[in-house]
Design a protein around this motif. Structure first.
Motif, PDB file in Angstrom:
ATOM      1  N   GLY A   1     139.122 106.266   8.978  1.00  0.00           N
ATOM      2  CA  GLY A   1     138.791 104.982   8.924  1.00  0.00           C
ATOM      3  C   GLY A   1     137.438 104.809   7.799  1.00  0.00           C
ATOM      4  O   GLY A   1     136.952 105.887   7.096  1.00  0.00           O
ATOM      5  N   ASN A   2     137.054 103.604   7.844  1.00  0.00           N
ATOM      6  CA  ASN A   2     135.954 103.063   6.642  1.00  0.00           C
ATOM      7  C   ASN A   2     134.609 103.031   7.429  1.00  0.00           C
ATOM      8  O   ASN A   2     134.428 103.092   8.712  1.00  0.00           O
ATOM      9  CB  ASN A   2     136.057 101.807   6.076  1.00  0.00           C
ATOM     10  CG  ASN A   2     137.089 101.804   5.037  1.00  0.00           C
ATOM     11  OD1 ASN A   2     136.873 102.432   3.996  1.00  0.00           O
ATOM     12  ND2 ASN A   2     138.321 101.493   5.416  1.00  0.00           N
ATOM     13  N   LEU A   3     133.476 103.498   6.817  1.00  0.00           N
ATOM     14  CA  LEU A   3     132.099 103.535   7.284  1.00  0.00           C
ATOM     15  C   LEU A   3     131.275 102.454   6.435  1.00  0.00           C
ATOM     16  O   LEU A   3     131.372 102.457   5.222  1.00  0.00           O
ATOM     17  CB  LEU A   3     131.459 105.003   7.098  1.00  0.00           C
ATOM     18  CG  LEU A   3     131.867 106.321   7.991  1.00  0.00           C
ATOM     19  CD1 LEU A   3     131.015 107.432   7.335  1.00  0.00           C
ATOM     20  CD2 LEU A   3     131.628 105.733   9.465  1.00  0.00           C
ATOM     21  N   LEU A   4     130.589 101.684   7.280  1.00  0.00           N
ATOM     22  CA  LEU A   4     129.827 100.747   6.888  1.00  0.00           C
ATOM     23  C   LEU A   4     128.423 101.113   7.257  1.00  0.00           C
ATOM     24  O   LEU A   4     128.045 101.454   7.997  1.00  0.00           O
ATOM     25  CB  LEU A   4     130.263  99.321   7.424  1.00  0.00           C
ATOM     26  CG  LEU A   4     131.518  98.697   7.158  1.00  0.00           C
ATOM     27  CD1 LEU A   4     131.804  97.451   8.082  1.00  0.00           C
ATOM     28  CD2 LEU A   4     131.593  98.168   5.540  1.00  0.00           C
ATOM     29  N   PRO A   5     127.416 100.820   6.105  1.00  0.00           N
ATOM     30  CA  PRO A   5     125.956 101.197   6.147  1.00  0.00           C
ATOM     31  C   PRO A   5     125.202 100.241   7.065  1.00  0.00           C
ATOM     32  O   PRO A   5     125.658  99.025   6.879  1.00  0.00           O
ATOM     33  CB  PRO A   5     125.488 101.431   4.664  1.00  0.00           C
ATOM     34  CG  PRO A   5     126.498 100.487   3.882  1.00  0.00           C
ATOM     35  CD  PRO A   5     128.007 100.541   4.276  1.00  0.00           C
ATOM     36  N   VAL A   6     124.303 100.704   7.716  1.00  0.00           N
ATOM     37  CA  VAL A   6     123.479  99.887   8.395  1.00  0.00           C
ATOM     38  C   VAL A   6     122.193  99.601   7.519  1.00  0.00           C
ATOM     39  O   VAL A   6     121.262 100.604   7.396  1.00  0.00           O
ATOM     40  CB  VAL A   6     123.094 100.317   9.807  1.00  0.00           C
ATOM     41  CG1 VAL A   6     122.074  99.465  10.533  1.00  0.00           C
ATOM     42  CG2 VAL A   6     124.360 100.642  10.701  1.00  0.00           C
ATOM     43  N   PRO A   7     121.819  98.420   7.194  1.00  0.00           N
ATOM     44  CA  PRO A   7     120.640  98.203   6.377  1.00  0.00           C
ATOM     45  C   PRO A   7     119.404  98.445   7.230  1.00  0.00           C
ATOM     46  O   PRO A   7     119.438  98.495   8.209  1.00  0.00           O
ATOM     47  CB  PRO A   7     120.707  96.599   6.100  1.00  0.00           C
ATOM     48  CG  PRO A   7     121.898  96.208   6.245  1.00  0.00           C
ATOM     49  CD  PRO A   7     122.510  97.139   7.521  1.00  0.00           C
ATOM     50  N   PRO A   8     118.457  99.074   6.568  1.00  0.00           N
ATOM     51  CA  PRO A   8     117.211  99.615   7.110  1.00  0.00           C
ATOM     52  C   PRO A   8     116.462  98.647   8.093  1.00  0.00           C
ATOM     53  O   PRO A   8     116.145  98.849   9.188  1.00  0.00           O
ATOM     54  CB  PRO A   8     116.137  99.700   6.042  1.00  0.00           C
ATOM     55  CG  PRO A   8     117.036  99.974   4.913  1.00  0.00           C
ATOM     56  CD  PRO A   8     118.299  99.311   4.940  1.00  0.00           C
ATOM     57  N   LYS A   9     116.746  97.418   7.838  1.00  0.00           N
ATOM     58  CA  LYS A   9     115.824  96.463   8.971  1.00  0.00           C
ATOM     59  C   LYS A   9     116.716  96.129  10.069  1.00  0.00           C
ATOM     60  O   LYS A   9     116.105  95.791  11.156  1.00  0.00           O
ATOM     61  CB  LYS A   9     115.755  94.902   8.060  1.00  0.00           C
ATOM     62  CG  LYS A   9     117.087  94.335   8.041  1.00  0.00           C
ATOM     63  CD  LYS A   9     116.955  92.865   7.213  1.00  0.00           C
ATOM     64  CE  LYS A   9     118.217  92.008   7.043  1.00  0.00           C
ATOM     65  NZ  LYS A   9     117.826  90.749   6.350  1.00  0.00           N
ATOM     66  N   MET A  10     117.979  96.578  10.114  1.00  0.00           N
ATOM     67  CA  MET A  10     118.791  96.415  11.564  1.00  0.00           C
ATOM     68  C   MET A  10     118.817  97.864  12.103  1.00  0.00           C
ATOM     69  O   MET A  10     119.224  97.975  13.441  1.00  0.00           O
ATOM     70  CB  MET A  10     120.072  95.988  11.251  1.00  0.00           C
ATOM     71  CG  MET A  10     120.289  94.625  10.480  1.00  0.00           C
ATOM     72  SD  MET A  10     121.828  94.396  10.154  1.00  0.00           S
ATOM     73  CE  MET A  10     121.432  92.441   9.285  1.00  0.00           C
TER      74      MET A  10
END
Length: 371
Positions: free
Chosen positions: A264-273
């Motif tokens: 599947g696909n991986l989506l990055p988590v922004p630093p602030k979250m």
């Protein structure tokens, strides 16, 4: 001027409670919009403010004057109904003057108010016609004119544009907003149309099942929804929702789409979250992202944690200023907005950029906001 305060308003019909402790405080001369699905209690609340229905508990204050127990005529409030409620046997002139005559306003003053209202609404040429001789938009102007003539402290509007065609709704929306600025008084406006709410309101109360889900400015309601209901109700097309699982990868904290086949696909988590989502590691949660936050790389803005994925185009809907692209991410439906100059074909592949800094996250069980 007008400052409205609703304190812990309850309403029950027998054992059925339809309003569960409504608390709202407006600033002076604010335009408050009550929005929500049918049956959420917004019209009931409006009728309680007007005095057309009796609250079961709580207080209503207008400029620090308690309205509880006062009859509608003693509340210094004017209401514009969805049905216009004009007197069919009276001319436009007499419809506007009727309330002034009952209040014994001197004739010269009545005539001056009539002409001021007619000029403001551009209905001078309609004064000798009867309602049946008017279009829907003209009838609505007369209904608003009758309310203005009373010079109330507070205006109430109950879905006043729902009977008009799309073009006329847009025109009347602007007219009511302009009137609000001219009259410098408070208005409460009930609608189920989110476009009306976003374009007209200074303050929006999103309601569901007799509870205010969120109270705030149009920007905060749209960009910073308090829960999944608000996120899904406000916006057209609706916000995209994806089931995801936060995971620690070599590249850092990522989101894997739940139920994806293979890797599947991986989506990055922004630093602030990352701080909020690290407490959700391995648990399925809901990612929310609006269609305009999934766009073609040419329209993407820098500095918003962009993540590009190549996806299949299943359907295209040109709207003029943009094009809606219907696609799927690991089996889950998504809607994206791209620039109309983007040349796409149904069945082709396209690269879409996800603005992950604008994503929001919800608990899948109770819909509460996680990040």
């Amino acid at each position: 001027m007008g400052k409205l305060i609703l304190q812990d308003i309850h309403k029950s019909y027998g054992k059925d409670e339809v309003l569960h402790g409504i608390n709202i405080e407006t600033g002076e001369n604010q335009f408050l919009v009550l929005i929500g699905p049918s049956g959420c209690g917004k019209t009931t609340l409006l009728n309680i403010i007007a005095g057309l229905e009796q609250e079961s508990g709580g207080d209503i204050l207008l400029n620090d004057r308690r309205l509880n127990g006062l009859s509608p005529k003693d509340r210094d409030i004017a209401m514009v109904f969805q049905s216009y409620a004009l007197y069919p046997s009276m001319t436009v002139r007499n419809n506007i003057l009727f309330a002034l005559e009952n209040r014994k306003v001197p004739k010269a003053e009545r005539e001056q108010i009539l002409m001021d209202v007619a000029r403001m609404l551009q209905i001078e040429h309609l004064l000798d016609r009867r309602p049946r001789q008017l279009s829907g938009g003209q009838q609505q102007r007369v209904a608003i004119g009758r309310a203005i003539a009373r010079r109330p402290t507070l205006f109430l509007f109950d879905e006043p544009l729902s009977n008009l065609d799309a073009k006329l709704r847009v025109e009347m929306r602007s007219e009511i907003k302009r009137l609000h600025q001219q009259l410098q008084t408070s208005m409460v406006y009930v609608t189920h149309d989110q476009i009306e709410a976003m374009t007209m309101g200074d303050l929006i109360a999103v309601m569901n099942e007799g509870v205010i889900q969120q109270l705030g400015s149009p920007e905060s309601i749209y960009n910073d929804p308090a829960n999944r209901f608000v996120a899904g109700f406000m916006g057209s097309p609706s916000m995209n929702f994806l089931p995801v699982v936060p995971r620690e990868e070599a590249s850092g904290l990522c989101l894997r789409v739940a139920g994806a086949e293979g890797d599947g696909n991986l989506l990055p988590v922004p630093p602030k979250m990352q701080g909020a989502l690290r407490g959700q590691l391995g648990r399925r949660i809901t990612l929310g992202i609006r269609p305009e936050q999934i766009t073609d790389p040419g329209s993407a803005r820098e500095g918003e944690a962009l993540h590009s994925i190549e996806l299949d185009v299943e359907l295209l809907e040109p709207t003029g200023p943009d094009t809606l692209v219907f696609t799927r991410l690991d089996g889950h439906s998504l809607v994206a907005r791209v620039h109309p100059s983007t040349h796409l074909q149904i069945g082709s592949r396209c690269t879409l950029s996800f603005h992950m800094e604008r994503a929001v996250f919800f608990d899948p069980e109770n819909g509460s906001r996680l990040a």
